[in-house]
Design a protein around this motif. Sequence first.
Motif, PDB file in Angstrom:
ATOM      1  N   ALA A 284       1.229   0.906  -9.487  1.00  0.00           N
ATOM      2  CA  ALA A 284       0.155   1.184 -10.459  1.00  0.00           C
ATOM      3  C   ALA A 284       0.766   1.732 -11.751  1.00  0.00           C
ATOM      4  O   ALA A 284       0.391   1.306 -12.857  1.00  0.00           O
ATOM      5  CB  ALA A 284      -0.835   2.166  -9.864  1.00  0.00           C
ATOM      6  N   THR A 285       1.718   2.626 -11.615  1.00  0.00           N
ATOM      7  CA  THR A 285       2.368   3.217 -12.795  1.00  0.00           C
ATOM      8  C   THR A 285       3.094   2.134 -13.578  1.00  0.00           C
ATOM      9  O   THR A 285       3.038   2.078 -14.806  1.00  0.00           O
ATOM     10  CB  THR A 285       3.384   4.294 -12.333  1.00  0.00           C
ATOM     11  N   ARG A 286       3.774   1.259 -12.854  1.00  0.00           N
ATOM     12  CA  ARG A 286       4.517   0.189 -13.500  1.00  0.00           C
ATOM     13  C   ARG A 286       3.573  -0.731 -14.284  1.00  0.00           C
ATOM     14  O   ARG A 286       3.849  -1.102 -15.426  1.00  0.00           O
ATOM     15  CB  ARG A 286       5.240  -0.611 -12.403  1.00  0.00           C
TER      16      ARG A 286
ATOM     17  N   LYS B 199      -4.950   1.278 -18.454  1.00  0.00           N
ATOM     18  CA  LYS B 199      -5.041   2.215 -17.328  1.00  0.00           C
ATOM     19  C   LYS B 199      -5.635   1.538 -16.091  1.00  0.00           C
ATOM     20  O   LYS B 199      -6.296   2.182 -15.296  1.00  0.00           O
ATOM     21  CB  LYS B 199      -5.930   3.416 -17.741  1.00  0.00           C
TER      22      LYS B 199
ATOM     23  N   ARG C 271       3.551   1.670  -1.415  1.00  0.00           N
ATOM     24  CA  ARG C 271       4.157   1.904  -2.732  1.00  0.00           C
ATOM     25  C   ARG C 271       3.131   1.735  -3.857  1.00  0.00           C
ATOM     26  O   ARG C 271       3.492   1.461  -5.010  1.00  0.00           O
ATOM     27  CB  ARG C 271       5.317   0.919  -2.929  1.00  0.00           C
ATOM     28  N   ALA C 272       1.873   1.928  -3.499  1.00  0.00           N
ATOM     29  CA  ALA C 272       0.781   1.625  -4.435  1.00  0.00           C
ATOM     30  C   ALA C 272       0.932   2.385  -5.755  1.00  0.00           C
ATOM     31  O   ALA C 272       0.774   1.814  -6.836  1.00  0.00           O
ATOM     32  CB  ALA C 272      -0.555   1.945  -3.785  1.00  0.00           C
ATOM     33  N   GLU C 273       1.247   3.670  -5.646  1.00  0.00           N
ATOM     34  CA  GLU C 273       1.300   4.496  -6.851  1.00  0.00           C
ATOM     35  C   GLU C 273       2.372   4.018  -7.812  1.00  0.00           C
ATOM     36  O   GLU C 273       2.153   3.889  -9.017  1.00  0.00           O
ATOM     37  CB  GLU C 273       1.622   5.922  -6.433  1.00  0.00           C
ATOM     38  N   GLU C 274       3.525   3.723  -7.235  1.00  0.00           N
ATOM     39  CA  GLU C 274       4.661   3.254  -8.044  1.00  0.00           C
ATOM     40  C   GLU C 274       4.289   1.954  -8.784  1.00  0.00           C
ATOM     41  O   GLU C 274       4.551   1.795  -9.982  1.00  0.00           O
ATOM     42  CB  GLU C 274       5.815   2.998  -7.068  1.00  0.00           C
TER      43      GLU C 274
ATOM     44  N   GLU D 101      -5.078  -1.914  -5.794  1.00  0.00           N
ATOM     45  CA  GLU D 101      -6.079  -1.901  -4.720  1.00  0.00           C
ATOM     46  C   GLU D 101      -6.630  -3.314  -4.486  1.00  0.00           C
ATOM     47  O   GLU D 101      -6.773  -3.770  -3.356  1.00  0.00           O
ATOM     48  CB  GLU D 101      -7.250  -0.966  -5.091  1.00  0.00           C
TER      49      GLU D 101
ATOM     50  N   ASP E 291       0.576  -0.045 -15.479  1.00  0.00           N
ATOM     51  CA  ASP E 291       0.048   0.671 -16.653  1.00  0.00           C
ATOM     52  C   ASP E 291       1.080   0.676 -17.780  1.00  0.00           C
ATOM     53  O   ASP E 291       0.749   0.454 -18.944  1.00  0.00           O
ATOM     54  CB  ASP E 291      -0.320   2.114 -16.280  1.00  0.00           C
TER      55      ASP E 291
ATOM     56  N   THR F 132      -4.070   1.225 -10.983  1.00  0.00           N
ATOM     57  CA  THR F 132      -4.485   1.628  -9.632  1.00  0.00           C
ATOM     58  C   THR F 132      -5.488   0.616  -9.066  1.00  0.00           C
ATOM     59  O   THR F 132      -5.368   0.168  -7.916  1.00  0.00           O
ATOM     60  CB  THR F 132      -5.138   3.029  -9.685  1.00  0.00           C
TER      61      THR F 132
ATOM     62  N   SER G 147       0.836  -1.197   0.000  1.00  0.00           N
ATOM     63  CA  SER G 147       0.000   0.000   0.000  1.00  0.00           C
ATOM     64  C   SER G 147       0.877   1.257   0.000  1.00  0.00           C
ATOM     65  O   SER G 147       0.582   2.228  -0.688  1.00  0.00           O
ATOM     66  CB  SER G 147      -0.896  -0.066   1.227  1.00  0.00           C
TER      67      SER G 147
END
Length: 781
Positions: free
Chosen positions: A587-589, A597, A582-585, A604, A591, A600, A580
């Motif tokens: 999600a970007t990976r 898309k 590092r969720a954004e990192e 989750e 995508d 994210t 959680s």
Amino acid sequence: MTVKEIFETMDYGPAPESAADALAWLVDQGSAFGHFINGKFTAPSEGFDSKNPANGETLAQLSQATQTDVDTAVKAARSAQKKWAALPGHNRARYLYAIARLVQKHSRLFAVLETLDNGKPIRESRDIDIPLVHRHFYYHAGMAQLMDSELPDREALGVCGQIIPWNFPLLMLAWKVAPAIAMGNTVVLKPAEYTSLTALLFADICRQAGLPKGVVNIVTGDGAVGEMIVNHEDIDKIAFTGSTSVGRKIREATAGSGKALTLELGGKSPYVVFEDADIDSAIEGLVDAIWFNQGQVCCAGSRLLVQEGIADRFYAKLKARMDGLRLGNPLDKCIDVGAIVDPVQLKTITDLVESNTDGEIYRAGATIPAEGCFYPPTLITGLSTASKLMQEEIFGPVLCSMTFRTPAEAVEIANNTRYGLAATLWTENVNLALDIAPKLTAGVVWVNATNLFDAAAGFGGVRESGFGREGGWEGLAAYTKPKGSTKALTKAEPFMGEDGPVDPLDRTAKLYIGGKQARPDGGYSQNIYAKNGKLLGQAPIANRKDIRNAVEAAAGAKAWSKTTGHLRAQILYYIAENLSARAEEFATRIDALTGKKGGTKEVEAAISRLFTYAAWADKYDGQAHGVPIRGVALAMKEPVGVIGAMCPDEAPLLGLISAMAPAIAMGNRVVLTASEIYPLAALDFYQVLETSDVPAGVVNIVSGNHAELALTLADHLNVDAVWSFSSSDISGLIEGASAGNLKRTWVNNGQSRDWMGAAGEGKAFLEAATEVKNIWVPYGE
Ligand code: NAI
């Protein structure tokens, strides 16, 4: 003569059960049988004799099914199936109940016919086999009744091909037919060629019960007919009980066919007697363990392990008891040991014993009848773990024995076998019993008792004793599948791009083995591109050696299987927390890798899934079955061991976590092969594991070519199960290669799964991650 002397010399007079009714029934049928197809008997055709092994007399002629017979039977089963499954559970329950009642009503006829055909003592067929048969139909009448309310998400598999052995002819039929038809399947069953008569009488019972045509079909014949069933294209599931060698062939033959499979195979079950055991009871238990059904029992206690301090006394008492065993006409109610099923089996037993040069042999003093297939109760002591007879299944009344010093040594010797069907232990010390039972590698453990069976307690083995359970709630899994249609998986192609410089700050991914980042053994890696052709990074290409290292690390992390559910839950929550953060990192990976898309949402869902299995870690409980003995059968959920999983492309991070989390929550160790085309998200994930207190070796992650790595995993003797959610067409390859040590497999057969939805988590995963061990414990009055 004094009264005492009279008592001592008094022998048992013969008390034979009459064969008249059973023989008359055979004559009524013309002493020749066809097959039972679509509710009718076909005319007898070319075939073979069914003989009474106790005297060699021919009982009837049986037909050898042809391909056309098998095709007609499958067709009948297919056309009956939908309507049968569509009946309310209550209606099916009434048919099962009617069958139970009719078997009960004709139990004497069944018992005598079974004894004539198989050679087992009438006391056994009358008091054990047949009562267990009707118990099985009563129990599963209940399951049919409860299916609609208790299994609302499950449905029948379709047409089941069932192949059974000769040691418990009618009982094995009941174990196969009752759960199958209770769940809405229809069946084509082949009894063993030596013992088909009670199956044919059962066919008549189906007719009397008014069972709809085509629900139960019975074809007779030898292994060639078995092969026709196994290879039939319109059969959805094969259920087999018999030898490990035929089981292995069936595993190979069905690989990649999409057929479900359960195998109940051989065993060399340990019978462990500790020095504080009630010796007389343990000896009486041995009579039931190895001389029951002349030792022709897959779970026979055929390996006696006696603690050194009591060995001399134990063997002396055992020999005296052996000399008291009465051998002879199986229809005689005074007989303990009957006839071996056929001269072929008698020769197998004789040859195996004669080829042995180890230890000392003791044969019971019973007189062997001049004619018929008889073999005396035999004890061979002083063997070692390496002796052939301590490893090979004899399938006869031959007990092989050695001694041990400590409980730890007993466990080591007991588990030193390729089988894992059953085990028995005798001790008056409850602490010792409860310490040893979980350590024995077996599907069933009996404490201070042996060879107890009941419809409510699942039966089945691990290792080369096969997979799947018969009986109990867990047995229903083998005859049902999740409701709903499935969608074929389409393999996505990896994105291509220009070779270019990799960002020097972007770390090149490694494999994750034994808690450490490891370079691939071959030194190779592959470029992974984004949709726009940008180079995202390099993923290592693992080879066989890397898989072997990963399996070794997983095998070494055994302690994980002994941790508490509470501890495993905490670690899963901790992984979720760190993901959680590092969720954004991530999600970007995701995508970037997939060119979509959904990153994210996927992260989750992955965090939620980790919570799901943290929740289950201490809640996926076993059961205490109310079996009809003075005791309980504790159905314990145990980890499978080392699981190799091929992860999906559809959800590169969520898919990996969906396989890992249930497996480690249940105490397994895993070797995960990342998505073949989007491996980087999984490889980044090991950084999360590194910071989450996951012990080294519990989770290992590799990447590379799925077909090559799956083959190494499926072949590996230290891997206990292989799962595949891969988009590569490798289901058949995995199933075929798994035949070596008959490991469990769970493959997608080219079908996709909605990883974001309910199909991506839940009971199916927990079931695949556990083995049920039934431990029978005396309890109460
Ligand atoms: P088997 O495994 O050959 O026969 C069991 C059933 O499988 C029979 O119905 C047979 O006709 C059928 N069959 C044979 N070959 C087949 C094939 N290629 N494809 C499909 N079906 C096939 O067992 P068998 O020859 O009767 O006994 C040999 C040994 O097997 C015994 O000495 C014993 O060690 C073991 N065995 C184990 C049993 C168990 O309950 N685990 C039961 C019977 C035998």
